[in-house]
Design a protein around this motif. Structure first.
Motif, mmCIF file in Angstrom:
data_model
loop_
_atom_site.group_PDB
_atom_site.id
_atom_site.type_symbol
_atom_site.label_atom_id
_atom_site.label_comp_id
_atom_site.label_asym_id
_atom_site.label_seq_id
_atom_site.Cartn_x
_atom_site.Cartn_y
_atom_site.Cartn_z
ATOM 1 N N ARG A 194 -60.033 -42.384 0.342
ATOM 2 C CA ARG A 194 -59.729 -40.616 0.488
ATOM 3 C C ARG A 194 -58.464 -40.757 1.914
ATOM 4 N NH1 ARG A 194 -63.281 -38.010 0.970
ATOM 5 N NH2 ARG A 194 -64.103 -37.555 -0.873
ATOM 6 N N ALA A 195 -59.241 -42.282 2.213
ATOM 7 C CA ALA A 195 -58.134 -42.009 3.961
ATOM 8 C C ALA A 195 -56.690 -42.271 3.380
ATOM 9 C CB ALA A 195 -59.399 -42.532 4.567
ATOM 10 N N LYS A 196 -56.943 -43.476 2.094
ATOM 11 C CA LYS A 196 -55.731 -44.812 1.965
ATOM 12 C C LYS A 196 -55.179 -43.382 0.773
ATOM 13 C CE LYS A 196 -58.027 -48.913 1.553
ATOM 14 N NZ LYS A 196 -58.578 -49.614 1.952
ATOM 15 N N ARG A 197 -55.220 -42.323 0.089
ATOM 16 C CA ARG A 197 -54.788 -41.515 -0.944
ATOM 17 C C ARG A 197 -53.797 -40.760 0.451
ATOM 18 N NH1 ARG A 197 -59.216 -41.497 -3.841
ATOM 19 N NH2 ARG A 197 -59.947 -39.204 -2.995
ATOM 20 N N PHE A 198 -54.787 -40.183 1.298
ATOM 21 C CA PHE A 198 -54.112 -38.709 1.939
ATOM 22 C C PHE A 198 -52.512 -39.755 3.283
ATOM 23 C CE2 PHE A 198 -57.795 -36.368 3.040
ATOM 24 C CZ PHE A 198 -57.750 -35.766 2.465
ATOM 25 N N ALA A 199 -53.375 -41.412 3.272
ATOM 26 C CA ALA A 199 -52.113 -41.979 4.083
ATOM 27 C C ALA A 199 -50.512 -42.079 3.369
ATOM 28 C CB ALA A 199 -52.243 -43.490 4.154
ATOM 29 N N THR A 200 -50.941 -42.259 2.054
ATOM 30 C CA THR A 200 -49.973 -42.346 0.992
ATOM 31 C C THR A 200 -49.174 -40.806 0.837
ATOM 32 O OG1 THR A 200 -50.629 -44.192 -0.312
ATOM 33 C CG2 THR A 200 -49.264 -42.639 -1.727
ATOM 34 N N GLN A 201 -50.089 -39.803 0.921
ATOM 35 C CA GLN A 201 -49.061 -38.597 0.775
ATOM 36 C C GLN A 201 -49.004 -38.249 1.992
ATOM 37 O OE1 GLN A 201 -52.778 -35.786 0.275
ATOM 38 N NE2 GLN A 201 -53.183 -36.630 -2.239
ATOM 39 N N LEU A 202 -48.861 -38.868 2.874
ATOM 40 C CA LEU A 202 -48.309 -38.755 4.087
ATOM 41 C C LEU A 202 -46.806 -39.116 4.077
ATOM 42 C CD1 LEU A 202 -50.754 -38.143 6.690
ATOM 43 C CD2 LEU A 202 -49.707 -36.172 6.179
ATOM 44 N N GLY A 203 -47.006 -40.324 3.897
ATOM 45 C CA GLY A 203 -45.482 -41.307 3.500
ATOM 46 C C GLY A 203 -44.798 -39.593 3.051
ATOM 47 N N GLN A 204 -44.846 -39.345 2.032
ATOM 48 C CA GLN A 204 -44.341 -38.694 1.216
ATOM 49 C C GLN A 204 -43.706 -37.348 1.731
ATOM 50 O OE1 GLN A 204 -46.425 -38.511 -2.221
ATOM 51 N NE2 GLN A 204 -46.332 -40.632 -2.669
ATOM 52 N N CYS A 205 -44.811 -36.631 2.690
ATOM 53 C CA CYS A 205 -44.418 -35.262 3.691
ATOM 54 C C CYS A 205 -44.453 -35.108 5.069
ATOM 55 C CB CYS A 205 -44.828 -34.177 2.634
ATOM 56 S SG CYS A 205 -46.892 -34.966 3.517
ATOM 57 N N ARG A 206 -44.199 -36.696 5.945
ATOM 58 C CA ARG A 206 -44.461 -36.615 6.790
ATOM 59 C C ARG A 206 -43.048 -36.227 8.012
ATOM 60 N NH1 ARG A 206 -47.623 -39.357 10.004
ATOM 61 N NH2 ARG A 206 -47.203 -39.046 12.467
ATOM 62 N N ALA A 207 -41.821 -36.584 7.177
ATOM 63 C CA ALA A 207 -41.043 -35.627 7.666
ATOM 64 C C ALA A 207 -41.167 -34.148 7.426
ATOM 65 C CB ALA A 207 -39.018 -36.303 6.892
ATOM 66 N N GLU A 208 -41.000 -33.913 6.188
ATOM 67 C CA GLU A 208 -40.899 -32.400 6.002
ATOM 68 C C GLU A 208 -42.340 -31.342 7.097
ATOM 69 O OE1 GLU A 208 -42.819 -29.259 2.918
ATOM 70 O OE2 GLU A 208 -43.109 -31.165 2.438
ATOM 71 N N LEU A 209 -43.406 -32.121 7.684
ATOM 72 C CA LEU A 209 -44.273 -31.675 8.895
ATOM 73 C C LEU A 209 -43.748 -31.396 10.218
ATOM 74 C CD1 LEU A 209 -47.577 -33.346 6.816
ATOM 75 C CD2 LEU A 209 -46.313 -30.707 6.019
ATOM 76 N N GLU A 210 -43.053 -32.392 10.206
ATOM 77 C CA GLU A 210 -42.234 -32.714 11.175
ATOM 78 C C GLU A 210 -41.905 -31.191 11.708
ATOM 79 O OE1 GLU A 210 -42.951 -34.717 13.925
ATOM 80 O OE2 GLU A 210 -44.289 -35.708 13.382
#
Length: 207
Positions: free
Chosen positions: A183-199
């Protein structure tokens, strides 16, 4: 007239704050998508970043641990046990909150952070607790903060239990730790796709 308008405005603001606070403590609608979790709760993203600045580590590992422990429910507790399936005999531990932290371990955390008064049912405090615990596991047992598998085993068994290998006799726990890691690995992949938006998201003016 001015007094009446001011009073109405105050009431409206207070109602808005109350509703926002209730929403903040409710379980996220989609707990399998870390981007969706943070979009629904922008404050959580900034709180976990603040804790990472304090303790180090990534975002996806503590989020996966909290998923496993409480499914992001503020008032989560261990299931009540029953004698003969009818008579309640109590809960197996005093674990509580997002991180399912025990009172004794929580007191250690309170000592570590000094004068703060953290609450187990507050997400910001809970995620700070998890990252603090991960930091202790790293220092005591040399388990990387990016190693969700090893960190979860430390979290469940305690650093002493992990160093003694208590987890090796618990196949069910090994399987759970593997799920936390996946699950942590899936979360990491997801974060890679939305990190700029979250910032770009703000905490929210009322906080």
């Amino acid at each position: 007239m001015f007094y009446i308008k001011a009073t109405r405005l105050t009431v409206a603001v207070l109602c808005g704050l109350l509703l926002s606070a209730c929403a903040h403590r409710s379980k996220p609608q989609n707990i399998d998508d870390v981007c969706a979790i943070f979009r629904e709760n922008p404050r959580w993203y900034h709180e976990i970043k603040d804790s990472i600045d304090r303790w180090g580590g990534p975002i996806h590992v503590p989020m996966s641990i909290i998923y496993q422990e409480s499914a992001f429910r503020a008032g989560a507790k261990p299931k009540m046990q029953f004698f003969l399936g009818v008579i309640p005999t109590g809960r197996p531990s005093d674990a509580y909150g997002y991180a399912q932290a025990l009172k004794s371990t929580w007191r250690e955390y309170q000592t570590a952070v000094g004068s703060r008064s953290p609450d187990r049912d507050d997400f910001g405090d809970a995620v700070d607790f998890v990252l603090w615990y991960m930091d202790v596991s790293y220092k005591r047992n040399a388990v990387s903060k990016w190693d969700a598998y090893g960190q979860y085993l430390n979290y469940h068994e305690g650093q002493g239990g992990y160093s003694r290998g208590t987890h090796l006799k618990k196949p069910w726990l090994i399987n759970t730790a593997k799920r936390v890691d996946a699950r942590a690995k899936r979360f990491a992949t997801q974060l890679g796709q939305c990190r700029a938006e979250l910032e770009t998201m703000k905490r929210g003016w009322f906080w």
